[in-house]
Design a protein around this motif. Structure first.
Motif, short mmCIF file in Angstrom:
data_model
loop_
_atom_site.label_atom_id
_atom_site.label_comp_id
_atom_site.label_asym_id
_atom_site.label_seq_id
_atom_site.Cartn_x
_atom_site.Cartn_y
_atom_site.Cartn_z
N PRO A 192 0.79 -1.23 0.00
CA PRO A 192 0.00 0.00 0.00
C PRO A 192 0.82 1.27 0.00
N ALA A 193 2.05 1.20 0.47
CA ALA A 193 2.90 2.38 0.50
C ALA A 193 3.38 2.78 -0.89
N ARG A 194 3.63 1.79 -1.73
CA ARG A 194 4.24 2.06 -3.04
C ARG A 194 3.34 1.73 -4.23
N SER A 195 2.29 0.94 -4.02
CA SER A 195 1.40 0.56 -5.11
C SER A 195 -0.06 0.67 -4.65
N PRO A 196 -0.55 1.87 -4.47
CA PRO A 196 -1.89 2.06 -3.91
C PRO A 196 -3.01 1.63 -4.85
N VAL A 197 -4.08 1.11 -4.25
CA VAL A 197 -5.27 0.69 -4.99
C VAL A 197 -6.49 1.36 -4.36
N GLY A 198 -7.16 2.20 -5.12
CA GLY A 198 -8.33 2.88 -4.60
C GLY A 198 -9.50 2.79 -5.55
N THR A 199 -10.45 3.72 -5.41
CA THR A 199 -11.61 3.81 -6.30
C THR A 199 -11.56 5.09 -7.12
N GLY A 200 -10.49 5.87 -6.97
CA GLY A 200 -10.43 7.22 -7.49
C GLY A 200 -10.35 7.36 -8.99
N PRO A 201 -10.31 8.59 -9.46
CA PRO A 201 -10.31 8.86 -10.90
C PRO A 201 -9.04 8.42 -11.62
N PHE A 202 -7.96 8.21 -10.84
CA PHE A 202 -6.69 7.80 -11.46
C PHE A 202 -6.14 6.54 -10.80
N GLU A 203 -5.54 5.69 -11.61
CA GLU A 203 -4.92 4.46 -11.13
C GLU A 203 -3.40 4.63 -11.12
N PHE A 204 -2.78 4.08 -10.09
CA PHE A 204 -1.33 4.15 -9.98
C PHE A 204 -0.66 3.32 -11.07
N VAL A 205 0.41 3.87 -11.66
CA VAL A 205 1.18 3.17 -12.70
C VAL A 205 2.59 2.88 -12.23
N GLU A 206 3.35 3.92 -11.84
CA GLU A 206 4.73 3.69 -11.44
C GLU A 206 5.23 4.83 -10.57
N TRP A 207 6.27 4.51 -9.81
CA TRP A 207 6.98 5.49 -8.99
C TRP A 207 8.46 5.30 -9.22
N VAL A 208 9.08 6.22 -9.91
CA VAL A 208 10.52 6.20 -10.12
C VAL A 208 11.14 7.10 -9.06
N GLN A 209 11.79 6.48 -8.09
CA GLN A 209 12.30 7.21 -6.94
C GLN A 209 13.16 8.39 -7.36
N GLY A 210 12.88 9.55 -6.75
CA GLY A 210 13.66 10.73 -7.02
C GLY A 210 13.31 11.45 -8.31
N ASP A 211 12.35 10.92 -9.07
CA ASP A 211 12.06 11.53 -10.37
C ASP A 211 10.57 11.82 -10.58
N HIS A 212 9.73 10.78 -10.55
CA HIS A 212 8.32 11.03 -10.86
C HIS A 212 7.42 9.89 -10.40
N ILE A 213 6.12 10.19 -10.34
CA ILE A 213 5.05 9.22 -10.17
C ILE A 213 4.07 9.41 -11.31
N THR A 214 3.62 8.32 -11.90
CA THR A 214 2.65 8.39 -12.99
C THR A 214 1.35 7.69 -12.60
N VAL A 215 0.24 8.34 -12.91
CA VAL A 215 -1.08 7.74 -12.74
C VAL A 215 -1.81 7.83 -14.07
N THR A 216 -2.77 6.93 -14.26
CA THR A 216 -3.51 6.91 -15.52
C THR A 216 -5.00 6.92 -15.25
N ARG A 217 -5.76 7.30 -16.23
CA ARG A 217 -7.22 7.43 -16.12
C ARG A 217 -7.88 6.12 -15.71
N ASN A 218 -8.78 6.19 -14.74
CA ASN A 218 -9.61 5.04 -14.35
C ASN A 218 -10.80 4.99 -15.29
N GLU A 219 -10.78 4.05 -16.21
CA GLU A 219 -11.82 3.96 -17.23
C GLU A 219 -13.18 3.59 -16.64
N ASP A 220 -13.18 3.05 -15.43
CA ASP A 220 -14.43 2.62 -14.80
C ASP A 220 -14.86 3.57 -13.68
N TYR A 221 -14.37 4.80 -13.72
CA TYR A 221 -14.70 5.74 -12.65
C TYR A 221 -16.20 6.03 -12.63
#
Length: 520
Positions: A192-221
């Motif tokens: 849960p700290a690094r790969s969160p799963v929720g119901t929100g508008p965006f889904e977690f994709v990746e976390w590159v330490q020190g650089d960026h976090i990417t989320v993508t559209r939740n198609e079933d929002y």
């Protein structure tokens, strides 16, 4: 910050609750010059590149204590209820809520929501989420907001009932501030700290330490036509000219802060949309470790409180933006009341007398732990250093990175530092978490049973006038004992390219990226 965060580190009220939306700070958003674009002007699609002031600690909403964590995870999760920019309370995962008894709140839930792992959202997830926050093993910084919960009933999948130990004025405010709903399967089988799963508008994709976090559209929002964006990449960048250059060259689309010296020009620059709010923001304060010398002596703490110059802090560290910050609330809040605030005015002679009385007639030396990542807080330390010279205190500044600062801050490994607490919508959000004895983010080590009793009494009250009077007493005790000294109230400044719209600043300080998109 309890966000200890940002260094750490925040509602619908039912009609029967005394604290109506009118009792809250209304987040009036100022948009200049072109960010008044309406939702119908925003088109579907696009990949937003956003800059955050720092890197999150974790993306688990129960355990994150840094504001940048909340900036990301609030787009991945939902709460039962939320608060709109105008201070009104609105549904989220709950369709309605009612205070069915003085200590009972019943929520009716949506039946069309799924988690990002495909599991259906039900009342069992609500029960699990709040019981997890309250579980000491979770070590949630937000547990103090929910200690009045006695039990949670789930009579059916779309109904959840909260039974409280006593009446509790800020209950719904707290639910709308830090009440993200998590998925038990994801928590117990994943990270849960690094790969969160929720119901929100965006889904977690990746976390590159020190650089960026990417989320993508939740198609079933579950909210129609949201989010607008296909994806967001959050980069971790310092607040300097490089951000503005990146916006200008198209490397970035949106930033969460801009150098304060550039606010006057950028707020009028037609290349950008600028968003701020005069009342929604963050109270900054000096924290003094009451468990170590010399700040184990209240007279030394009071001397510091009397010596600081808030006007200089606002002028130098914040370049005239924000407010002087006498209490935890901005002047625009219905909760604002600076009656009887200790050290509201600078008094150098009184400060010197207190130091002499404490056994320091010739002054003393102390160490300030500074944050390189937050220039305004570091500059606050520099201004305070100059002010303290007037009473014979030599303050050495040791500037460190945020991870080092955070470890020292939460473990009591410091003498004096600057911090802030985001999302102080109700006074209880500050005093229960930051100053109550043993509270999750009571990093000053302050203990006062009399204050604890007043904090609890104020939280249990449901009459606005009664609560206001009780918080006057809370402030009188807390600010006179001075484990911390409020120094400034920050306002936020978002900047985006002129083809980005929908960004607002709400009392919860959530980015609400589901409403943000491109206009072309």
């Amino acid at each position: 910050m309890t966000d200890v965060s940002r260094p750490p580190t925040p509602r619908p009220f039912g009609a029967r609750l005394l604290e109506t939306a009118g009792a809250l700070a209304t987040a009036v958003v100022l948009a200049l010059p072109g960010s008044a674009a309406l939702a119908q002007d925003i088109v579907q699609g696009g990949d937003l590149r956003a800059a955050l002031t720092g890197e999150p600690d974790v993306l688990d909403p129960a355990t994150s204590s840094i504001y940048t964590g909340a900036q990301v995870y609030e787009g991945i999760f939902n709460k039962l209820i939320d608060i709109a920019p105008d201070g009104t309370f609105i549904p989220d995962l709950a369709t309605s809520w009612e205070q069915t008894a003085p200590t009972t709140w019943t929520f009716t839930l949506r039946d069309d929501v799924t988690f990002h792992n495909g599991e259906a959202f039900t009342s069992a997830d609500v029960k699990y989420s709040f019981e997890r926050i309250l579980d000491p093993a979770t070590a949630s910084a937000y547990a103090g907001l929910y200690t009045q919960i006695d039990s949670i009933d789930t009579p059916d999948p779309t109904t959840v009932v909260f039974n409280l130990k006593s009446t509790f004025g800020p209950f719904l405010t707290n639910m709308a501030t830090n009440g993200q709903i998590v998925n038990q399967t994801a928590i117990e089988t994943g990270d849960p700290a690094r790969s969160p799963v929720g119901t929100g508008p965006f889904e977690f994709v990746e976390w590159v330490q020190g650089d960026h976090i990417t989320v993508t559209r939740n198609e079933d929002y579950f909210k129609d036509d949201r989010p607008y964006l296909d994806s967001i990449t959050f980069r971790f960048l310092p607040v300097d000219q490089s951000r503005i250059t990146a916006l200008s060259t198209g490397e970035l689309d949106w930033v969460d802060a801009i150098p304060l010296q550039l606010v006057p020009s950028l707020s009028q620059d037609e290349r950008f949309n600028y968003v701020t709010s005069p009342v929604a923001g963050i109270p900054d304060y000096l924290a003094m470790n009451t468990q170590v010398a010399p700040f184990d002596d209240v007279r030394v703490r009071q001397a510091v409180a009397l010596a600081i110059n808030r006007e200089d802090i606002r002028a130098v560290a914040y370049l005239g933006t924000g407010e002087l910050g006498l209490i935890e609330m901005p002047t625009g809040s219905k909760w604002y009341d600076d009656t009887g605030v200790f050290a509201a005015e600078r008094d150098v002679e009184a400060a010197r007398a207190l130091l002499a009385e404490a056994g320091y007639p010739d002054g003393l030396s102390i160490e300030y732990l500074g944050l390189t990542q937050y220039p305004e807080l570091l500059k606050t330390g520099q201004v305070v250093r100059e002010s303290l010279k007037d009473i014979g205190i030599d303050m050495n500044i040791r500037a460190v990175e945020v991870s080092v600062w955070f470890d020292a801050f939460v473990s009591g490994g410091y003498q004096i530092t600057s911090a802030y607490q985001e999302r102080t919508i109700d006074p209880d959000n500050f005093y229960t978490l930051v100053l109550r004895s043993g509270a999750p983010v009571n990093t000053t080590g302050y203990v006062n049973p009399e204050l604890d009793a007043l904090i609890d009494e104020a939280a249990a009250a449901t009459d606005m006038e009664e609560r206001m009077a009780l918080y006057r007493q809370v402030r009188e005790i807390a600010l006179t004992d001075a484990p911390l000294v409020f120094t400034h109230f920050e306002t936020l400044n978002y900047l985006m390219n002129d083809n980005v719209a929908g960004s607002t600043i709400t009392p919860t300080l959530s980015l609400h990226m589901e409403d943000v998109g491109f206009t072309e």
